[in-house]
Design a protein around this motif. Structure first.
Motif, mmCIF file in Angstrom:
data_model
loop_
_atom_site.group_PDB
_atom_site.id
_atom_site.type_symbol
_atom_site.label_atom_id
_atom_site.label_comp_id
_atom_site.label_asym_id
_atom_site.label_seq_id
_atom_site.Cartn_x
_atom_site.Cartn_y
_atom_site.Cartn_z
ATOM 1 N N SER A 1 12.229 7.949 19.417
ATOM 2 C CA SER A 1 11.003 7.529 20.097
ATOM 3 C C SER A 1 10.324 8.771 20.671
ATOM 4 O O SER A 1 10.929 9.499 21.459
ATOM 5 C CB SER A 1 11.304 6.529 21.202
ATOM 6 N N THR A 2 9.093 8.971 20.273
ATOM 7 C CA THR A 2 8.342 10.134 20.737
ATOM 8 C C THR A 2 7.040 9.681 21.386
ATOM 9 O O THR A 2 6.578 8.562 21.150
ATOM 10 C CB THR A 2 8.009 11.097 19.575
ATOM 11 N N ILE A 3 6.487 10.569 22.181
ATOM 12 C CA ILE A 3 5.185 10.324 22.794
ATOM 13 C C ILE A 3 4.393 11.619 22.762
ATOM 14 O O ILE A 3 4.955 12.692 22.578
ATOM 15 C CB ILE A 3 5.305 9.830 24.260
ATOM 16 N N GLN A 4 3.123 11.476 22.984
ATOM 17 C CA GLN A 4 2.255 12.637 23.112
ATOM 18 C C GLN A 4 2.171 12.990 24.588
ATOM 19 O O GLN A 4 2.333 12.125 25.459
ATOM 20 C CB GLN A 4 0.882 12.318 22.544
ATOM 21 N N PRO A 5 1.924 14.250 24.895
ATOM 22 C CA PRO A 5 1.984 14.698 26.296
ATOM 23 C C PRO A 5 0.955 14.043 27.215
ATOM 24 O O PRO A 5 1.182 13.977 28.420
ATOM 25 C CB PRO A 5 1.744 16.204 26.206
ATOM 26 N N HIS A 6 -0.137 13.510 26.671
ATOM 27 C CA HIS A 6 -1.171 12.917 27.521
ATOM 28 C C HIS A 6 -0.885 11.457 27.892
ATOM 29 O O HIS A 6 -1.546 10.895 28.752
ATOM 30 C CB HIS A 6 -2.545 13.009 26.834
ATOM 31 N N ARG A 7 0.128 10.852 27.287
ATOM 32 C CA ARG A 7 0.468 9.455 27.604
ATOM 33 C C ARG A 7 0.938 9.347 29.052
ATOM 34 O O ARG A 7 1.538 10.255 29.597
ATOM 35 C CB ARG A 7 1.558 8.938 26.672
ATOM 36 N N THR A 8 0.675 8.208 29.665
ATOM 37 C CA THR A 8 1.009 8.038 31.078
ATOM 38 C C THR A 8 2.475 7.650 31.274
ATOM 39 O O THR A 8 3.130 7.162 30.348
ATOM 40 C CB THR A 8 0.140 6.954 31.738
ATOM 41 N N ILE A 9 2.930 7.842 32.489
ATOM 42 C CA ILE A 9 4.292 7.443 32.846
ATOM 43 C C ILE A 9 4.447 5.931 32.680
ATOM 44 O O ILE A 9 5.496 5.464 32.218
ATOM 45 C CB ILE A 9 4.630 7.893 34.289
ATOM 46 N N ALA A 10 3.430 5.169 32.993
ATOM 47 C CA ALA A 10 3.482 3.717 32.792
ATOM 48 C C ALA A 10 3.714 3.386 31.317
ATOM 49 O O ALA A 10 4.495 2.481 30.991
ATOM 50 C CB ALA A 10 2.203 3.066 33.305
#
Length: 143
Positions: A15-24
C-alpha cells in the motif's frame, strides 16, 4: 534464507500513498486494509518515506486533530531504512530490532519492490525452526 523468499510467499503488494495525501486519508487506508504502515512514493515508485501508526499517534499527540488535515509528508519518516531481496532474514530482523521499527521496505533498482513486517520475519523464522525440529526428530528416530 533471504527476503526474496518471504516476498515469494506473501506477495509483493504494498500500500503506497503520495506525499500530498492527508493523514485522514492514510488512516482510512490503514483501517480498510488492516495494515500498520504505508510507503510514501514518488510517481516512479521511488521510496520517499514511510508512515506508520506510531507516526500518526505522535502527530496527533503533538498537533491534535488538526494533524488529520496535514500532508503525509509532514509526519512520514523520511530517512527510511530499506532492505534488498538478497538480504538474509536474520540481518533484516536485526535492523528492525535494534532500530525499533516494524516495517521494512524492499527496494530493487531504486524502486519499491515489496514490504516486510516484523511479523512476516518472525513467522518465517518460526516455520524454519519447526522444520529444523522435525528434521532433528527424524534423524534421532532413524539413528
Amino acid at each position: 534464507m533471504t527476503i526474496a523468499r518471504i516476498l515469494a510467499e506473501k506477495g509483493r503488494n504494498v500500500s503506497t500513498i503520495q506525499p500530498h495525501r492527508t493523514i485522514a486519508e492514510v488512516l482510512q487506508i490503514l483501517a480498510v486494509q488492516n495494515i500498520g504502515a504505508v510507503v510514501v512514493t514518488d510517481s516512479e515508485g521511488g521510496v520517499l518515506g514511510i508512515l506508520s501508526e506510531r507516526d500518526i499517534v505522535r502527530a496527533l499527540g503533538r498537533d491534535g486533530a488538526s494533524a488529520l488535515d496535514d500532508a503525509a509528508s509532514k509526519y512520514m519518516t523520511a530517512k527510511v531504512i530499506t532492505t534488498l531481496e538478497s538480504e538474509c532474514v536474520s540481518i533484516a530482523m536485526e535492523k528492525m530490532t535494534t532500530r525499533r521499527f516494524r516495517h521494512l521496505p524492499v527496494v530493487k533498482d531504486g524502486k519499491l519492490a515489496g514490504l516486510v513486517s516484523i511479523g512476516d520475519l518472525v513467522k518465517f523464522r518460526l516455520a524454519e525452526m519447526e522444520q529444523q525440529h522435525e528434521a532433528l526428530k527424524e534423524y534421532i528416530a532413524t539413528a
